[in-house]
Motif scaffolding. Structure first.
Motif, mmCIF file in Angstrom:
data_model
loop_
_atom_site.group_PDB
_atom_site.id
_atom_site.type_symbol
_atom_site.label_atom_id
_atom_site.label_comp_id
_atom_site.label_asym_id
_atom_site.label_seq_id
_atom_site.Cartn_x
_atom_site.Cartn_y
_atom_site.Cartn_z
ATOM 1 N N THR A 18 0.841 -1.201 0.000
ATOM 2 C CA THR A 18 0.000 0.000 0.000
ATOM 3 C C THR A 18 0.868 1.240 0.000
ATOM 4 N N THR A 19 0.312 2.326 -0.583
ATOM 5 C CA THR A 19 1.033 3.594 -0.585
ATOM 6 C C THR A 19 1.092 4.203 0.809
ATOM 7 N N ALA A 20 0.081 3.916 1.626
ATOM 8 C CA ALA A 20 0.060 4.477 2.984
ATOM 9 C C ALA A 20 1.207 3.914 3.810
ATOM 10 N N LEU A 25 7.010 4.283 5.942
ATOM 11 C CA LEU A 25 8.378 3.765 5.993
ATOM 12 C C LEU A 25 9.383 4.750 5.416
ATOM 13 N N LEU A 26 8.959 5.503 4.396
ATOM 14 C CA LEU A 26 9.874 6.430 3.729
ATOM 15 C C LEU A 26 9.789 7.844 4.294
ATOM 16 N N SER A 27 8.947 8.028 5.309
ATOM 17 C CA SER A 27 8.815 9.327 5.995
ATOM 18 C C SER A 27 8.389 10.441 5.038
ATOM 19 N N VAL A 28 7.417 10.120 4.169
ATOM 20 C CA VAL A 28 6.828 11.130 3.284
ATOM 21 C C VAL A 28 5.304 10.961 3.342
ATOM 22 N N GLN A 30 1.414 10.217 1.863
ATOM 23 C CA GLN A 30 0.840 9.251 0.932
ATOM 24 C C GLN A 30 0.639 9.849 -0.461
ATOM 25 N N PRO A 31 0.167 11.110 -0.575
ATOM 26 C CA PRO A 31 0.043 11.697 -1.922
ATOM 27 C C PRO A 31 1.381 11.789 -2.647
ATOM 28 N N ALA A 32 2.460 12.015 -1.908
ATOM 29 C CA ALA A 32 3.778 12.095 -2.539
ATOM 30 C C ALA A 32 4.154 10.754 -3.159
ATOM 31 N N ILE A 33 3.804 9.654 -2.468
ATOM 32 C CA ILE A 33 4.089 8.319 -3.003
ATOM 33 C C ILE A 33 3.254 8.075 -4.257
#
Length: 309
Positions: A18-20, A25-28, A30-33
């Motif tokens: 999932t993008t969430a 995990l990537l500390s950004v 969800q819209p950025a992913i």
């Protein structure tokens, strides 16, 4: 061209589903992913995920790309580890050129300790004259020069590493070994092994004799300290050598005694002004200064404070 960051996002979304969760995990955000994935798909011209019931299912192409990306991530980790090791001075190459007195004397002892914590370190060690040291530093072929006489040349930076002095060395059963301190004048009455007047050490000793109205007399002329020490060990006479060359020698087959008056000298570290000094080179100079400070047997005082290097 896909960036390393885009590959990281792709691989993370595939891994967690999932993008969430990937955003967490990537500390950004969800819209950025989601934007990163859409941008990557637009860039390469084909979809990476099938969107079904709010969940992303990677395509075969996406799985293939992510699998290949693992090799890149492994290489990045390897490079990061190498950088950490270089920063810590545990890996790399250290090239040193030293005058024979230093190269035959204290340098092997110090390197033996220095590389214990640096088993991956590669070394290049050679001996040379002052002119050779300057020439090789100026051309970038060596990282560090070591000498007990400082050259005066615009291409070289000179740093004091440690204080020392000339010491009288003789066989353990020699009459001078009975003295705690050897008078300079007494050397004229024994078989004296010494340096030519044209050498820096010979000039230094001559000046000390001249100040006392004496002329230095010796039966054997040598150029290098290592030669003088070997002749002393073989019972051929008495010599003055720098204290760095006899670290750990007192109490063995030769006796090492300070002189009266004392003949102070220093050990210098030489680096090139034409090339940046590596972190590993600086670390070794600090280590050398600390080693000489803890092994000072000359009574000449402590090594130069490592903070000044």
């Amino acid at each position: 061209m896909i960036s390393a960051r885009q590959l990281e996002v792709l691989s993370t979304v595939i891994e967690v589903g999932t993008t969430a969760r990937a955003a967490e995990l990537l500390s950004v955000s969800q819209p950025a992913i989601s934007n990163m994935i859409r941008h990557t798909e637009d860039l390469i011209g084909f979809p990476l995920f099938m969107r079904e019931h709010g969940r992303l299912t990677p395509t075969k192409e996406a799985l293939h790309i992510a699998q290949e990306a693992q090799h890149l991530f492994m290489q990045q980790n390897r490079i990061a580890n190498i950088i950490d090791e270089l920063r810590g001075g545990t890996i790399g190459r250290l090239s040193i050129i030293a005058t024979p007195s230093v190269g035959h004397g204290v340098l092997p002892r110090v390197l033996g300790q220095f590389i214990k914590a640096r088993p991956k370190l590669q070394l290049s060690i050679e001996l040379g004259s002052q002119d050779e040291i300057i020439r090789k530093l100026g051309s970038g072929r060596v990282d560090l020069g070591l000498s007990i006489t400082p050259p005066r040349h615009s291409a070289v930076s000179v740093r004091e590493i440690a204080n020392g002095q000339l010491m009288c060395v003789c066989s353990a059963d020699h009459v001078l070994a009975l003295q705690e301190v050897v008078s300079i004048s007494s050397l004229n009455h024994v078989s004296h092994i010494s340096y030519a007047s044209r050498t820096p050490l010979g000039q230094m000793i001559d000046a000390m004799f001249s100040e006392r109205g004496l002329e230095r007399r010796y039966f054997c002329e040598v150029r290098h300290t290592a030669t003088a020490l070997e002749m002393v060990r073989n019972g051929l006479g008495v010599a003055l050598v720098d204290s760095f060359a006899v670290i750990g020698s007192n109490g063995g087959d030769i006796a090492v005694r300070p002189t009266k008056p004392s003949l102070p000298l220093k050990l210098y570290g030489l680096t090139s002004n034409m090339f940046p000094t590596t972190n590993l080179t600086m670390q070794f100079q600090h280590f050398l200064a600390d080693y000489l400070k803890s092994h000072d047997e000359s009574g000449s005082g402590e090594a130069v404070d490592a903070a000044r290097l």
